[in-house]
Design a protein around this motif. Sequence first.
Motif, PDB file in Angstrom:
ATOM      1  N   ASP A  21       0.810  -1.218   0.000  1.00 19.83           N
ATOM      2  CA  ASP A  21       0.000   0.000   0.000  1.00 19.83           C
ATOM      3  C   ASP A  21       0.846   1.271   0.000  1.00 19.83           C
ATOM      4  OD1 ASP A  21      -2.266  -1.418  -0.100  1.00 19.83           O
ATOM      5  OD2 ASP A  21      -2.673  -1.366   2.044  1.00 19.83           O
ATOM      6  N   GLU A  22       1.965   1.205   0.701  1.00 22.38           N
ATOM      7  CA  GLU A  22       2.805   2.386   0.841  1.00 22.38           C
ATOM      8  C   GLU A  22       4.171   2.087   0.248  1.00 22.38           C
ATOM      9  OE1 GLU A  22       1.922   5.326   2.483  1.00 22.38           O
ATOM     10  OE2 GLU A  22      -0.112   4.534   2.514  1.00 22.38           O
ATOM     11  N   ASP A  23       5.089   3.021   0.498  1.00 28.93           N
ATOM     12  CA  ASP A  23       6.496   2.756   0.228  1.00 28.93           C
ATOM     13  C   ASP A  23       6.772   2.456  -1.224  1.00 28.93           C
ATOM     14  OD1 ASP A  23       9.150   2.449   0.798  1.00 28.93           O
ATOM     15  OD2 ASP A  23       8.961   0.321   1.298  1.00 28.93           O
ATOM     16  N   PRO A  24       6.758   3.352  -2.131  1.00 26.52           N
ATOM     17  CA  PRO A  24       6.294   4.720  -1.929  1.00 26.52           C
ATOM     18  C   PRO A  24       4.804   4.859  -2.224  1.00 26.52           C
ATOM     19  CG  PRO A  24       7.216   4.472  -4.114  1.00 26.52           C
ATOM     20  CD  PRO A  24       7.281   3.118  -3.469  1.00 26.52           C
ATOM     21  N   TYR A  25       4.219   5.949  -1.740  1.00 31.61           N
ATOM     22  CA  TYR A  25       2.821   6.230  -2.058  1.00 31.61           C
ATOM     23  C   TYR A  25       2.742   6.556  -3.534  1.00 31.61           C
ATOM     24  CZ  TYR A  25      -1.768   8.381  -2.158  1.00 31.61           C
ATOM     25  OH  TYR A  25      -3.070   8.678  -2.466  1.00 31.61           O
ATOM     26  N   LEU A  26       1.728   6.045  -4.194  1.00 29.08           N
ATOM     27  CA  LEU A  26       1.650   6.244  -5.635  1.00 29.08           C
ATOM     28  C   LEU A  26       0.219   6.537  -6.022  1.00 29.08           C
ATOM     29  CD1 LEU A  26       3.227   6.063  -8.355  1.00 29.08           C
ATOM     30  CD2 LEU A  26       2.470   3.680  -8.461  1.00 29.08           C
ATOM     31  N   GLU A  27       0.060   7.551  -6.868  1.00 31.68           N
ATOM     32  CA  GLU A  27      -1.262   7.864  -7.368  1.00 31.68           C
ATOM     33  C   GLU A  27      -1.134   8.070  -8.865  1.00 31.68           C
ATOM     34  OE1 GLU A  27      -3.847  10.510  -4.739  1.00 31.68           O
ATOM     35  OE2 GLU A  27      -4.094  11.405  -6.727  1.00 31.68           O
TER      36      GLU A  27
ATOM     37  N   GLU B 192      -5.541   5.984  -6.442  1.00 31.49           N
ATOM     38  CA  GLU B 192      -4.433   5.569  -5.603  1.00 31.49           C
ATOM     39  C   GLU B 192      -3.997   4.169  -6.014  1.00 31.49           C
ATOM     40  OE1 GLU B 192      -5.223   5.081  -1.434  1.00 31.49           O
ATOM     41  OE2 GLU B 192      -3.252   4.169  -1.181  1.00 31.49           O
TER      42      GLU B 192
ATOM     43  N   ALA C 150      -2.560   1.218  -4.706  1.00 30.57           N
ATOM     44  CA  ALA C 150      -2.187   0.536  -3.475  1.00 30.57           C
ATOM     45  C   ALA C 150      -1.797  -0.896  -3.803  1.00 30.57           C
ATOM     46  CB  ALA C 150      -3.352   0.593  -2.496  1.00 30.57           C
ATOM     47  N   LYS C 151      -1.779  -1.726  -2.789  1.00 35.23           N
ATOM     48  CA  LYS C 151      -1.253  -3.088  -2.926  1.00 35.23           C
ATOM     49  C   LYS C 151      -1.884  -3.851  -4.092  1.00 35.23           C
ATOM     50  CE  LYS C 151      -1.092  -7.351  -0.244  1.00 35.23           C
ATOM     51  NZ  LYS C 151      -1.577  -7.981   0.974  1.00 35.23           N
TER      52      LYS C 151
ATOM     53  N   ARG D 224      -1.055  -2.541  -7.561  1.00 39.15           N
ATOM     54  CA  ARG D 224       0.321  -2.823  -7.969  1.00 39.15           C
ATOM     55  C   ARG D 224       0.495  -4.302  -8.295  1.00 39.15           C
ATOM     56  NH1 ARG D 224       3.716   0.976  -3.699  1.00 39.15           N
ATOM     57  NH2 ARG D 224       2.148   2.620  -3.647  1.00 39.15           N
TER      58      ARG D 224
END
Lengths: 296, 424, 395, 309
Positions: free
Chosen positions: C186-192, C197, C199-200, C203
Amino acid sequence: MTKLSEIVLNGLALGSVYALIALGFVVIFKASGVMNFAHASLLLLGGYVIAQLHDELGFAGALLVGVVVTAAGAGLIEMLFIRGLGKVELHVLTILTIGIDILLTTELVRRIGSDKLSLGDPWGAKSVEVFGANVAQARIAAIVVAVVLITLFFMAFRYTAWGLSMRAASEDREAAALMGVRMKRVQLVAWCVAGALAAVAAVFLTASPTPGLDRTTGFVALKAFPAAVLGGMDSALGALIGAMMIGLTEALAAGYQSDLDALGGGASGIAPYVVMILILLWRPTGLLGSKELSRV
Amino acid sequence: MKPRKGTRAAAAVIAILALSATACSTKEKDKDPAPNGSGNAGQLKTGAGVSDTEIKVGELSDLSGPFAPLGKSVTNAEALYYEQLNAAGGVCNRQVKVEVKDHGYDPQKAGTAYTELSGKVVGISQLVGSAIVTQLKDQIEKDGILTLPQAWPSTLLGKKVIQVTATTYDVEIINGISYLAKNVGLVSGDKVGHIFSDDEFGANSNAGAKYAAQQAGFSLVEQKIKPTDADMTAAISAMKSAGVKAIIVSASPRQVGPIMGGTETAGFKVPVLAHSVGFHPQLLALVGAPMEARLYVASPVPSINTDMPLLTKLVADYKAKYPDQPIDQGVLSGYTTAAMFGEALKAACKAGDLTPAGVMAAHRAQTSLDLGYGAKLDFSSPDKPPTYQTYILRVDKTVPSGLKTVEQAFESPGARTYTLPKPS
Amino acid sequence: MSEPEPKPGAALRPAAPGPAKSSVLNLRVAAAVIAVVVMALMPYYLTDFWLLTGLFAMAAALGAIGLNILSGTTGQLSLGHAFFLAVGAYGYMYFSGDSGRSGTHDISGLGLPPFIALILAVLLAGAVGGLFSPISGRLRGMYLGIATLALVFIGEHVMINAHSVTGGYNGRAAEPMEFFGFTLADEDPYLEVAGVEFAKYERLWYLALALLVIGIIVARNLLRGRPGRALGAVRDSEIAAAVMGVPVARFRSMAFVVSSMYAGLAGVILALVFGRMIPEYFGLALSIDYLAMIVIGGLGSVGGAVAGAVFVTVLPQLFAHYAASLPLVVESGGDGVGPTEAARYLYGAAIVLVLLFSPGGLAGLVRRVRTPRTTPRTPARSRSAHSKEPQGAAS
Amino acid sequence: MARAEHQPPQGNEPAPAEHPGGAHPRLRQAGGALVVDGLHVAYGRSVQALRGVSITVPPSGIVTVLGSNGAGKSTLLRAISGTLFLHHGAVEGGTITYNGQNLRGRDAAAAVRAGIVQVPEGRRVFAGLSVAENLQAGLLGTGDRRSARAKQARERVLELFPVLAERETQHAGLLSGGEQQMLAIGRALMAGPKLLLLDEPSLGLAPMMVGRIAQVIREIAEQGTAVLLVEQNAAVALGLAETAYVLDVGEVRLTGPAAELARTDEVRRLYLGDHDESGHAGTPAEGTPHETPAAATSAPRATLRRWRG
């Protein structure tokens, strides 16, 4: 010593029940060339019918109806699904029986729900002493009934026209057909016999000291697979020997679990499969199974 | 003609794509319904699952799998609680609405069902099946929504968002063994058997049994069984030949039944201690007599048929709402769990923060909640169960649940000296 | 949409199949590209629920392709596919995970980079499939089927007891996939991307999609090339295959290895999607699901396997999701047929009906619609259910 | 002798009513028991195995059908005995009647009940069953296994094949090839057939044994059972039979009295000249020409190519 004789007797009783199921597998395999995965649901069907009727009809009446209904159910499966397919790949028939099993099990499980049903068997929690061991009457009854039924089965297999037809057909279908054997009828009878045996097995699987019939009772049929396979899938005698081996192995593995700690405990559940794999490595078509004749 | 067909198909695909683009462009909004929605009613902070009129609570139950009997009772009882809560005016002038998803004890279905709840509910007031909880717990922690599982292994401790609702299995069995020692006269040096299923429940309970046996000087004879086994004769033979004075069973009713029947048949009539999740009233029809004589049930709650105002009212209300459903301990468990969640909502309302985080904070701030059945619940530490107390129940064929309370909530000395498994 | 009359000029076209074939081929490529593009756009539209369902379907598709190579093409019935999925999943967790505590037990891990762990896990699954060759090489038909059934049960027992590798009943957490610092979480890095968004699940979607496309291409090339023909020959007649110079034993065990690698890959994806795997997931029911997929989709067809996987994975979700608006289906917990039961009925009925009326599965159905009755379906593909029956049609 | 025209595959259309080729009605005897008329058989959708075949087997005597591998001989027998479906085959046109009773589309059990029993190619005894059980199996189609008639049939068979009496308790799989062939014929005779279908009984047998079997066939016929003998070994077959048909690529190419046929150039060249024929050294049946110039067979005819079917 008491422990050993208790365990052996219970293993034999368990083996007897497996034998009833495994014989059904073998008969169907000989007749239709398919490993019948729907057997689990047939077993559940037999148990369910008996459980529903024993209050009204008494145990014997309910048992009779249950056996007839299950035999008819198995016959119906043969007529509706198996017969029409004719020659298809082995997998396809096998998977078809899985599909049928899913349908039938779903319906039965929906009806049974969370219930634990008693089949009204007459043995209750009573026990008898054999060789200094206390064994439930139901277990003794299982052995006796299985011996009687299996003897009858083998006699029928040996001496009746149906038995001869079955054996001839499993040797050579076309030659049997040329002798005027009515293959459809022979197959139908085979399925019915297997269904009837499954219903009887259901009684002993659920009789005391086991907890009655519930939605998972059919799973036990899975343990009869290794029994049928390790004996050789087209050998009735092999199924009998295989069932006894599996029953004894399981009972011994459970009874002497503390000595088998290295296996991680609870190994009795997988013991049948381990035994089966070892035997198949030694004899790829089971103990008494016929070698497949390969034709080009 | 082939190329034509193909181009047409391609065109159709693109058309569908274009259509769906317009239809589904709401995705971003969907994901985060009301971010930090600031106070409509006074200074109340609201978040996911809370609108001006409604508070949405999720439940993930097993209504079609192996735990369906428990799932059904719990779901019904929770529905009853929320109905009563709404009739009394709801929480913060909002009606509580329950969204129930069935996972059938299938981790894959549970995974997708959870995504349908997360972000749309303020919390999850029922989650059946410890395997399912385990499967989802990392995600639940990340989403930060308060979840009350219907499973009590101490391995579920240690997460702030997951509230084990009662005494854990290991502590329960420690209490149970201490009661047994006192009341059936076990002495140091005796052998005690433990038949436990080869799963998390059994393993957790076994940890407690080991500790209690060691404390009391018993030698523990262990016998593992598969959760699917129904034939207990071999296990009983092993127990009998070891000469145990009592048997502890950490398994499901499927196995407790045959153990009672089998020991009776074998003439091996020793006391048996089981967990309340190992008892089901239907066993009475099959092995009623031996259970009446020898079965002790360790339970985090009293018998639902105990004479307490809360319980008598619950039984009456439940009977009225679900006349055809059996009354078992799952009803009480479901009702009290829902009540815990209801109390958390009320506390959060009082604190002016109905966001998922607010509900969790309010819940964890309660240190002495009394729901009316005796035990006081302390939710402040995620690493500890809310109570260390256990009731002892025995079979009573005359009441619907089949159980009567013989020992009110108590805590054995070993309950707190036992080190709970270090949470991950 | 009317079918065009053959134009006068049509007759002048060379009758050689060359150009026509290539245009069909181009068309297929175009359709495939469109399908991939559509799939790539999905994360912009689907909610988490459907994304997750789609991810399960993609993982299942990979597993089903593998089983199809084994059971559909080579004719080796396997009820043990779940076991090989488990090997992939736990292999990945072990290779990528760190040693430490999980629940009440110590667990160990190698802490390798996730991408390396993925490759190793797939290789491990293949190696375990290869280790099974003493059995798979000796057993035939149902004997093999039941022997693989044993794999599931024995495998489950081992998984529950091998705490340090699998984490026992609780399973263990899977490290998220990572490429050069970009984590599929979900994070690392945040991506939009374009207001959505990533998220996991978004991706992972692209990872799964890429692996699925590769998996399909590899399987197609494998089955259309020499190995595919050899495997088919092994299924139709081992002796004939041996006479033709096919090393039967090697191909049988190769099919097992390849199939296990696909299963292992599916297991890794599932581990990444779930984030944690428990041994209970890899039971007999999962194996049966995979068998159902390849039967419903069509034995021996890569496209069919994918279609079957989608059918089996998505169907129960559809029922659960739309239970409220379906007639005859009550909501979960009510009396009557719940959505789970309804899905089970449909699932069982689909297996039975497909086998009764379209033994070629969905793929066979499509083939029949596309080429109506021009090429007769010869019985060459169907084999005797009774090995002792004569195979030849006439003397 | 007429020669059938090659006909294109008939597809699913009904067979033409008239005879497509050379089977001459003039050969049909009054009261002919088995009448196959204009029979079309296909395997799958595309493989035509028989194209308008007509033959007649009188109530007694021996009729032989000759033909090379793949000519459709076994298919003809399967169609009569009702076992086509076991090979994915189907009758697509024509009629099969026995004593006026329709047999087309009936199963093997019906044929047995009508009095027609086939001895399959390659003997196909039940190897795992004892000799006695194999003979018992021959009674399965008749419905009575214990009657006096069954006992009589058994005595007749054991009289015909004394060696079987000696081997009664042995597994059939342990018998020699010739003994197995005797058992297969004996098994078929147990049902008391009125018409016995024999599919290549000489195949794979030693020359000595071929002679014995031929003798037995003649005896059976003399006892009043009609015999339809399908053979590749034309020397043996033509020596036994009164009437012969030659099948080629699914059609009747030649037909006539066996002795007459044996003298035709075509048959001599195609079926009697090959020195590799196992039966060649065997039966010195009268009227069978022995010496055929080997040169005549040197160029295999296109029509005799192995035909897939």
